[in-house]
Design a protein around this motif. Sequence first.
Motif, PDB file in Angstrom:
ATOM      1  N   ALA A 168     -24.310  -7.966  29.076  1.00 30.39           N
ATOM      2  CA  ALA A 168     -24.652  -9.366  29.365  1.00 30.39           C
ATOM      3  C   ALA A 168     -23.669 -10.304  28.672  1.00 30.39           C
ATOM      4  CB  ALA A 168     -26.081  -9.654  28.907  1.00 30.39           C
ATOM      5  N   TYR A 169     -23.299  -9.994  27.426  1.00 28.64           N
ATOM      6  CA  TYR A 169     -22.294 -10.795  26.726  1.00 28.64           C
ATOM      7  C   TYR A 169     -20.972 -10.780  27.492  1.00 28.64           C
ATOM      8  CZ  TYR A 169     -25.335 -10.705  22.588  1.00 28.64           C
ATOM      9  OH  TYR A 169     -26.380 -10.848  21.721  1.00 28.64           O
ATOM     10  N   ALA A 170     -20.578  -9.597  27.971  1.00 33.30           N
ATOM     11  CA  ALA A 170     -19.312  -9.488  28.694  1.00 33.30           C
ATOM     12  C   ALA A 170     -19.335 -10.308  29.979  1.00 33.30           C
ATOM     13  CB  ALA A 170     -19.009  -8.019  29.001  1.00 33.30           C
ATOM     14  N   GLY A 171     -20.448 -10.249  30.716  1.00 36.79           N
ATOM     15  CA  GLY A 171     -20.541 -11.039  31.935  1.00 36.79           C
ATOM     16  C   GLY A 171     -20.486 -12.532  31.658  1.00 36.79           C
ATOM     17  N   LEU A 172     -21.178 -12.975  30.613  1.00 35.71           N
ATOM     18  CA  LEU A 172     -21.137 -14.392  30.260  1.00 35.71           C
ATOM     19  C   LEU A 172     -19.744 -14.793  29.791  1.00 35.71           C
ATOM     20  CD1 LEU A 172     -22.605 -17.066  29.867  1.00 35.71           C
ATOM     21  CD2 LEU A 172     -23.299 -16.277  27.591  1.00 35.71           C
ATOM     22  N   PHE A 173     -19.053 -13.883  29.087  1.00 31.70           N
ATOM     23  CA  PHE A 173     -17.683 -14.150  28.645  1.00 31.70           C
ATOM     24  C   PHE A 173     -16.786 -14.433  29.849  1.00 31.70           C
ATOM     25  CE2 PHE A 173     -13.419 -12.949  27.350  1.00 31.70           C
ATOM     26  CZ  PHE A 173     -13.299 -13.500  26.082  1.00 31.70           C
ATOM     27  N   VAL A 174     -16.942 -13.645  30.899  1.00 31.47           N
ATOM     28  CA  VAL A 174     -16.131 -13.851  32.105  1.00 31.47           C
ATOM     29  C   VAL A 174     -16.484 -15.176  32.773  1.00 31.47           C
ATOM     30  CG1 VAL A 174     -15.607 -12.959  34.402  1.00 31.47           C
ATOM     31  CG2 VAL A 174     -15.788 -11.390  32.458  1.00 31.47           C
ATOM     32  N   LEU A 175     -17.778 -15.488  32.878  1.00 29.34           N
ATOM     33  CA  LEU A 175     -18.197 -16.738  33.500  1.00 29.34           C
ATOM     34  C   LEU A 175     -17.659 -17.955  32.735  1.00 29.34           C
ATOM     35  CD1 LEU A 175     -21.922 -16.165  34.559  1.00 29.34           C
ATOM     36  CD2 LEU A 175     -19.966 -16.562  36.057  1.00 29.34           C
ATOM     37  N   LEU A 176     -17.764 -17.898  31.418  1.00 28.45           N
ATOM     38  CA  LEU A 176     -17.268 -19.016  30.625  1.00 28.45           C
ATOM     39  C   LEU A 176     -15.754 -19.110  30.695  1.00 28.45           C
ATOM     40  CD1 LEU A 176     -19.574 -18.634  27.496  1.00 28.45           C
ATOM     41  CD2 LEU A 176     -19.809 -20.263  29.376  1.00 28.45           C
ATOM     42  N   GLY A 177     -15.089 -17.957  30.817  1.00 24.93           N
ATOM     43  CA  GLY A 177     -13.639 -17.964  30.918  1.00 24.93           C
ATOM     44  C   GLY A 177     -13.134 -18.645  32.178  1.00 24.93           C
ATOM     45  N   VAL A 178     -13.888 -18.560  33.260  1.00 25.50           N
ATOM     46  CA  VAL A 178     -13.486 -19.218  34.513  1.00 25.50           C
ATOM     47  C   VAL A 178     -14.052 -20.628  34.624  1.00 25.50           C
ATOM     48  CG1 VAL A 178     -13.228 -17.031  35.713  1.00 25.50           C
ATOM     49  CG2 VAL A 178     -15.429 -18.214  35.790  1.00 25.50           C
ATOM     50  N   GLY A 179     -14.682 -21.112  33.556  1.00 23.62           N
ATOM     51  CA  GLY A 179     -15.119 -22.507  33.521  1.00 23.62           C
ATOM     52  C   GLY A 179     -16.512 -22.766  33.999  1.00 23.62           C
ATOM     53  N   ALA A 180     -17.424 -21.779  33.911  1.00 29.49           N
ATOM     54  CA  ALA A 180     -18.781 -21.995  34.411  1.00 29.49           C
ATOM     55  C   ALA A 180     -19.555 -23.014  33.588  1.00 29.49           C
ATOM     56  CB  ALA A 180     -19.550 -20.667  34.431  1.00 29.49           C
ATOM     57  N   ALA A 181     -19.114 -23.304  32.359  1.00 31.76           N
ATOM     58  CA  ALA A 181     -19.819 -24.293  31.541  1.00 31.76           C
ATOM     59  C   ALA A 181     -19.412 -25.717  31.865  1.00 31.76           C
ATOM     60  CB  ALA A 181     -19.572 -24.012  30.052  1.00 31.76           C
ATOM     61  N   LYS A 182     -18.341 -25.898  32.632  1.00 31.29           N
ATOM     62  CA  LYS A 182     -17.924 -27.242  33.007  1.00 31.29           C
ATOM     63  C   LYS A 182     -18.862 -27.806  34.068  1.00 31.29           C
ATOM     64  CE  LYS A 182     -13.073 -26.236  32.012  1.00 31.29           C
ATOM     65  NZ  LYS A 182     -11.687 -26.179  32.544  1.00 31.29           N
ATOM     66  N   GLU A 183     -18.954 -29.107  34.079  1.00 34.99           N
ATOM     67  CA  GLU A 183     -19.948 -29.744  34.949  1.00 34.99           C
ATOM     68  C   GLU A 183     -19.667 -29.480  36.425  1.00 34.99           C
ATOM     69  OE1 GLU A 183     -22.035 -34.137  35.520  1.00 34.99           O
ATOM     70  OE2 GLU A 183     -20.412 -33.833  34.076  1.00 34.99           O
ATOM     71  N   ASN A 184     -18.398 -29.415  36.792  1.00 38.03           N
ATOM     72  CA  ASN A 184     -18.076 -29.210  38.202  1.00 38.03           C
ATOM     73  C   ASN A 184     -18.036 -27.747  38.604  1.00 38.03           C
ATOM     74  OD1 ASN A 184     -15.834 -28.655  36.669  1.00 38.03           O
ATOM     75  ND2 ASN A 184     -14.360 -29.534  38.106  1.00 38.03           N
ATOM     76  N   ARG A 185     -18.298 -26.815  37.657  1.00 37.00           N
ATOM     77  CA  ARG A 185     -18.299 -25.387  37.979  1.00 37.00           C
ATOM     78  C   ARG A 185     -19.575 -24.687  37.535  1.00 37.00           C
ATOM     79  NH1 ARG A 185     -12.146 -23.260  36.602  1.00 37.00           N
ATOM     80  NH2 ARG A 185     -11.030 -24.803  37.878  1.00 37.00           N
ATOM     81  N   ARG A 186     -20.602 -25.454  37.228  1.00 34.47           N
ATOM     82  CA  ARG A 186     -21.852 -24.820  36.814  1.00 34.47           C
ATOM     83  C   ARG A 186     -22.473 -24.014  37.941  1.00 34.47           C
ATOM     84  NH1 ARG A 186     -25.093 -29.745  34.142  1.00 34.47           N
ATOM     85  NH2 ARG A 186     -24.611 -30.582  36.217  1.00 34.47           N
ATOM     86  N   TRP A 187     -22.075 -24.299  39.161  1.00 33.08           N
ATOM     87  CA  TRP A 187     -22.627 -23.557  40.287  1.00 33.08           C
ATOM     88  C   TRP A 187     -22.275 -22.078  40.208  1.00 33.08           C
ATOM     89  CZ3 TRP A 187     -19.001 -21.098  43.249  1.00 33.08           C
ATOM     90  CH2 TRP A 187     -17.679 -21.562  43.151  1.00 33.08           C
ATOM     91  N   LEU A 188     -21.235 -21.708  39.441  1.00 28.65           N
ATOM     92  CA  LEU A 188     -20.894 -20.296  39.282  1.00 28.65           C
ATOM     93  C   LEU A 188     -22.020 -19.535  38.592  1.00 28.65           C
ATOM     94  CD1 LEU A 188     -17.144 -20.602  38.205  1.00 28.65           C
ATOM     95  CD2 LEU A 188     -18.027 -19.813  40.418  1.00 28.65           C
ATOM     96  N   ALA A 189     -22.676 -20.167  37.604  1.00 30.37           N
ATOM     97  CA  ALA A 189     -23.803 -19.516  36.935  1.00 30.37           C
ATOM     98  C   ALA A 189     -24.974 -19.345  37.896  1.00 30.37           C
ATOM     99  CB  ALA A 189     -24.226 -20.323  35.707  1.00 30.37           C
ATOM    100  N   VAL A 190     -25.228 -20.349  38.726  1.00 23.94           N
ATOM    101  CA  VAL A 190     -26.300 -20.229  39.717  1.00 23.94           C
ATOM    102  C   VAL A 190     -25.974 -19.141  40.734  1.00 23.94           C
ATOM    103  CG1 VAL A 190     -27.620 -21.478  41.460  1.00 23.94           C
ATOM    104  CG2 VAL A 190     -26.881 -22.657  39.388  1.00 23.94           C
ATOM    105  N   LEU A 191     -24.718 -19.055  41.136  1.00 27.39           N
ATOM    106  CA  LEU A 191     -24.313 -18.017  42.077  1.00 27.39           C
ATOM    107  C   LEU A 191     -24.496 -16.630  41.467  1.00 27.39           C
ATOM    108  CD1 LEU A 191     -23.028 -17.354  44.829  1.00 27.39           C
ATOM    109  CD2 LEU A 191     -20.785 -17.518  43.712  1.00 27.39           C
ATOM    110  N   ALA A 192     -24.151 -16.479  40.178  1.00 29.99           N
ATOM    111  CA  ALA A 192     -24.345 -15.187  39.513  1.00 29.99           C
ATOM    112  C   ALA A 192     -25.827 -14.835  39.442  1.00 29.99           C
ATOM    113  CB  ALA A 192     -23.732 -15.230  38.121  1.00 29.99           C
ATOM    114  N   LEU A 193     -26.677 -15.817  39.114  1.00 26.43           N
ATOM    115  CA  LEU A 193     -28.113 -15.569  39.058  1.00 26.43           C
ATOM    116  C   LEU A 193     -28.646 -15.149  40.426  1.00 26.43           C
ATOM    117  CD1 LEU A 193     -30.888 -15.665  37.682  1.00 26.43           C
ATOM    118  CD2 LEU A 193     -30.939 -18.130  38.112  1.00 26.43           C
ATOM    119  N   ALA A 194     -28.216 -15.837  41.479  1.00 24.97           N
ATOM    120  CA  ALA A 194     -28.686 -15.490  42.821  1.00 24.97           C
ATOM    121  C   ALA A 194     -28.235 -14.084  43.215  1.00 24.97           C
ATOM    122  CB  ALA A 194     -28.172 -16.520  43.829  1.00 24.97           C
ATOM    123  N   GLY A 195     -26.992 -13.734  42.897  1.00 22.84           N
ATOM    124  CA  GLY A 195     -26.512 -12.390  43.213  1.00 22.84           C
ATOM    125  C   GLY A 195     -27.283 -11.307  42.480  1.00 22.84           C
ATOM    126  N   LEU A 196     -27.604 -11.550  41.191  1.00 15.48           N
ATOM    127  CA  LEU A 196     -28.386 -10.580  40.432  1.00 15.48           C
ATOM    128  C   LEU A 196     -29.798 -10.437  40.988  1.00 15.48           C
ATOM    129  CD1 LEU A 196     -27.242 -11.502  36.807  1.00 15.48           C
ATOM    130  CD2 LEU A 196     -26.730  -9.378  38.034  1.00 15.48           C
TER     131      LEU A 196
END
Length: 505
Positions: A168-196
Amino acid sequence: MGAARVEHARPELFADPAHGFAWIRMIGALVVIYGHSSPLSGHGDLFPAWWPVQPDEGVLMGFFAMSGFQITESWMRDPHLGRFGVKRVLRLWPPMLTASVGMALIVGPLISELPAGEYFSAHGTWGYVVNNAGLLGLQHELPGVFTDNPWPDAVNGSLWTLPMELLAYAGLFVLLGVGAAKENRRWLAVLALAGLVVWDRYLEQAPGAESAGSLLSVPIESLVAFLVAFALGVVLNLYRIPLSPLAAIAGIAVLVAMPNSIAASFLMAFAVGYAVVVAGHFWPDRLTVPGVWVNGSYGVYVWGFPTQQLLALGGIRNEWLLLACAAPIAYVLGTLSWKYVEDPTMRLRHLLTPAPVAPAEPAAPAAPPEAEQDADPEPAARTGRHHVEPPPAPGGPARAEPPPRPERPSRAEPPRPVGPPRPAEPQATPGSAWRPPPRQVPAPPPGRRPSAPRRPAPREESPLTRRLSGEAGGPQRPVRPPRPDLEETRPFRPRGVDPNRDDPR
């Protein structure tokens, strides 16, 4: 940890969210010990299979949701990938390595059925340390240890969720590395949740438990289920979703009312994950205790299973007695683990985090030389002078008011010598001439008579003075009355005013 997320009507009633999460994790670790008591004592499962919410499984869901929420909060405070990775290593490995090395090299040779020499020369002894240090290839057996227990050979079954936490840490590391914490890319976290969620629903409907196999020592089906809860915690933090106790209670109530089914297992990750995050922010302040008493939940978790196995090896076969004995022992071991292992290693994180730079205070503007000379905080109180502004010339333009001068701190006056109190200086009234204060005559020394004041010698007038006054030769001029002392009649003029302005000449 995200204390600004919730605006409490009465904030004094609620503890800091980090302290609330610590309490929930400690309670959850003790619930896991409760769930292991029945199978480790040889009585099967402690919870009926028809219960829609298995407490031990629900606790693990809550662990992963809290982990996703708090780790994302850590990233928001220090968004640096290198430091983020080091912090995760310092949090996950030291307690687990301490428990593994302690069981393999200290407890194992004492309780193993093999002689000490054969035990230490066995490949499985050192394989237990090496494989568990790698975390992904866990090993649960030690040579000759717990072979006759109701749950045989398993030294520490609680470690099975730690590789999932690492992934889980590794997956979050990748998401944060591609900018999922930025306001215009938060949808990446939602996409990961939906895929899981889609993957988890697919595996849930496949026939047979753990039918998807495993990744090394990690069962895929359980991994995906726990990653759903972890991703939910990440989304709750990134989107700052409102936290409502009423909504959390309603979700748990619906979950309890449902029968044990695929729909209930789907709802459990969301209901439990949301509920534990809400509980951490609404934890009662009256339950606040020193952190050392509740921060050792990770140590309780990794030491609880070996403690129960040791008690079962000692002959305890009643699940309630096993729980009553194992819970306090595991709590003490977890507290010691926090104090002497986790807290010291977690303090190393601050060596990597740069110190915050305090904003520089703007320097006060320097006063011009005139302001330095004229700036007097209380001129009237010390000198008795009054600033008299000359009247404007008739018909002339009105005089512009000077801009206000910046306030300057009063200068420190040197300490005055202690002596008899000075008489109060006479205060001048507006319109009156200023007079100097009377001169203080020093008192004569004892035994000596005071001398009479000296009279000034008569000043000899020069011929020019007599001539101007009419006493000498020359044309007689009207004798002017003697001018009084200038110091007594001359009005005080402020600096910068022309003294000849009122002269009729």
